[in-house]
Enzyme design. Structure first.
Site, PDB file in Angstrom:
ATOM      1  CG  ASP A 158      33.468  44.123  45.206  1.00 50.42           C
ATOM      2  OD1 ASP A 158      32.253  44.219  44.957  1.00 50.42           O
ATOM      3  OD2 ASP A 158      34.210  43.323  44.614  1.00 50.42           O
TER       4      ASP A 158
ATOM      5  CE1 TYR B 240      28.464  34.930  37.404  1.00 51.85           C
ATOM      6  CE2 TYR B 240      30.846  34.654  37.341  1.00 51.85           C
ATOM      7  CZ  TYR B 240      29.724  35.467  37.271  1.00 51.85           C
ATOM      8  OH  TYR B 240      29.878  36.803  37.072  1.00 51.85           O
TER       9      TYR B 240
ATOM     10  CG  HIS C 171      28.841  41.441  43.476  1.00 51.01           C
ATOM     11  ND1 HIS C 171      29.828  41.060  42.607  1.00 51.01           N
ATOM     12  CD2 HIS C 171      29.344  42.494  44.158  1.00 51.01           C
ATOM     13  CE1 HIS C 171      30.885  41.854  42.747  1.00 51.01           C
ATOM     14  NE2 HIS C 171      30.602  42.728  43.693  1.00 51.01           N
TER      15      HIS C 171
END
Length: 184
Positions: free
Chosen positions: A170, A132, A62
């Site tokens: 995905d 993250y 991504h």
């Protein structure tokens, strides 16, 4: 002291925080702004995200483009993953190349991924908790998805991708050439 290790792609750093352990466990600083900025440069993280995934999941690749681009500081707090960053910066000497680094909770190793990279990971353990920090907010209209198994990028995933668990997004990611067209 934290170790900052250059990768073959400019701007991507492996970060290994020092752990101080005893019979109780360990302590470490996972992020210290002054140390980070002295090596990597100034990055203003505005949000922290977490995902939990089962084994054989592949998430990505991504990227957010334009004004919504994001730099990421990623780490695994449970489990083990193969983390991948693909250089999609037009004009970069390493355009289309990738870095793949194993991250796990045991070592505490992290990866800094600057703006302009497609990013994803594959879960190598039974499950993984992935965290993250990002320097920009999520903007769905700016998101692109590069196909995880694109032959131009040629990521060597650590297991047979026919057994991978992927989201519909995905699975329908763009080819490298389609992705490049969207960057224009």
């Amino acid at each position: 002291m934290t170790d900052f290790i250059k990768t073959p792609i400019e701007g991507v750093w492996i970060i290994e925080p020092q752990r101080f352990g005893d019979k109780r466990g360990y302590f470490c600083e996972t992020y210290r702004r002054c140390d980070f900025e002295a090596i990597v440069g100034e990055v203003d993280f505005v949000q922290e995200n977490e995902s939990f995934s089962s084994g054989r999941v592949i998430r990505g690749l991504h990227m957010q483009r334009g004004q919504a681009a994001q730099a990421k500081l990623v780490r695994v707090s449970q489990g083990r993953v193969l983390d991948v960053a693909v250089d999609m910066r037009p004009g970069s000497a390493t355009f289309g190349q990738h870095v793949a680094v194993e991250l796990d909770a045991e070592s505490g190793r992290q990866l800094f991924v600057p703006r302009g990279f497609a990013h994803g990971f594959a879960v190598l353990s039974d499950f993984a908790q992935f965290q993250y920090k990002v320097d920009n907010y999520y903007a769905p209209e700016a998101e692109l998805c590069l196909r995880f198994d694109d032959p131009v990028v040629a990521v060597e995933w650590p297991f047979d991708t026919s057994e991978a668990i992927l989201s519909p997004k995905d699975l329908s990611g763009l080819s490298f050439n389609e992705f490049c067209e969207k960057l224009k």
